[in-house]
Design a protein around this motif. Structure first.
Motif, short mmCIF file in Angstrom:
data_model
loop_
_atom_site.label_atom_id
_atom_site.label_comp_id
_atom_site.label_asym_id
_atom_site.label_seq_id
_atom_site.Cartn_x
_atom_site.Cartn_y
_atom_site.Cartn_z
N ASN A 127 5.72 -0.49 5.31
CA ASN A 127 4.54 -1.33 5.55
C ASN A 127 4.89 -2.37 6.61
O ASN A 127 5.90 -3.06 6.48
CB ASN A 127 4.09 -2.01 4.25
N HIS A 155 -5.44 3.08 -1.18
CA HIS A 155 -5.47 3.40 0.24
C HIS A 155 -6.69 4.26 0.56
O HIS A 155 -7.35 4.79 -0.35
CB HIS A 155 -4.20 4.14 0.66
N THR A 166 4.98 1.70 0.25
CA THR A 166 5.06 0.31 -0.16
C THR A 166 5.24 0.18 -1.66
O THR A 166 6.03 -0.63 -2.15
CB THR A 166 3.80 -0.45 0.29
N ALA A 215 -5.43 -0.64 3.00
CA ALA A 215 -4.15 -0.67 2.28
C ALA A 215 -4.15 -1.89 1.36
O ALA A 215 -4.29 -3.02 1.84
CB ALA A 215 -2.98 -0.72 3.25
N PHE A 240 -1.28 -4.88 10.73
CA PHE A 240 0.08 -4.35 10.80
C PHE A 240 0.79 -4.68 12.13
O PHE A 240 2.00 -4.54 12.23
CB PHE A 240 0.06 -2.83 10.62
#
Length: 266
Positions: A127, A155, A166, A215, A240
């Motif tokens: 992640n 997800h 993760t 996520a 991210f």
């Protein structure tokens, strides 16, 4: 300020598009090519969804690395191809930064050996969201004092692996400070198979796959007369990119493979 020459694999994917945008807006990043399964010889601006970028598209990664000077490969593709991409990158002296999950312990050991043989860095991050890394660290801290724990991860329904990398990484970090423990009633019985989730040293991991999700993960702790919830939500894939940027900058200083973004945080 150092400038890094980058290649992004998977520019038409949702994460790949975010990585391309990151490379184009960061002054110290120079995107020199993209790797796609189609459109060999085209330019980035020729791909659907792009309106700029005189950047070549390659379908052959080995040819790309042979023809261009590349510092870092950003790979946010799929488990099926990421390991091969890493091996090609390392063989050409290119440092891979990979956000794909699904690597086995043997894969990581082999790739680490290849990186160390070349004397260059590599990063695999289950992640890239810095908030998710903090969630994992906080969960590990809490598990020293509250040993009954379950993990619920959610997800999008296009995600291929379950549980998420993760969730597995969280469970592994917790296991470093928590002895294996059977949770729940000793006579517990599932009347519907797997409804209690996966079992990791007594911790239960539950995976949700739904459209509209990105996520999300919640780590639930239970104790005498109290509960504790630690939750992180990525609301879009741009969340991210600060982690990807950090990994690109740090991988240039490494001489081994690092698994997990938490090892790059102070």
């Amino acid at each position: 300020m150092n400038t890094y020459k980058l290649v992004v694999a998977g520019p038409r994917g949702k994460m790949g598009r975010e990585a391309v945008a990151l490379c184009l807006r960061e002054s110290q990043f120079e995107l020199v090519a993209v790797i796609d399964t189609q459109h060999d010889g085209a330019l980035l601006k020729d791909l659907d969804g792009y309106i700029e970028g005189d950047i070549p598209v390659y379908t052959n990664m080995e040819r790309c690395f042979s023809e261009l000077h590349v510092d870092v490969l950003i790979d946010l593709t799929t488990p099926a191809v990421a390991k091969t991409h890493m091996e090609i990158a390392l063989a050409h002296g290119v440092r891979p930064v990979v956000g794909t999950t699904g690597f086995t312990e043997d894969d990581i050991h082999s790739l680490r050996a290849q990186a160390e043989q070349k004397g260059i860095g590599a990063v695999i991050a289950p992640n890239f969201a810095i908030g998710a890394i903090l969630m994992m660290k906080f969960a590990q801290m809490a598990a020293q004092y509250m040993t009954d724990v379950e993990i619920i991860e959610q997800h999008h329904d296009a995600k291929l692996d379950a549980p998420s990398g993760t969730a597995l990484k969280t469970a592994q970090l917790i296991s470093e400070v928590r002895a294996p423990k059977t949770q729940g009633h000793s006579d517990e019985e599932e009347t519907l198979a797997h409804c209690r989730g996966g079992d990791f040293e007594g911790m239960r991991i539950h995976s949700v796959r739904l459209p509209g999700r990105v996520a999300h993960q919640e780590v639930l702790f239970g104790g005498e007369g109290q509960t504790l919830s630690i939750r992180h939500d990525s609301l879009n894939r741009a969340s991210f990119m600060p982690g990807v940027k950090l990994a690109v900058e740090q991988v240039m200083t490494l001489k081994t493979l690092v698994y997990g973004l938490e090892h790059l945080l102070d």
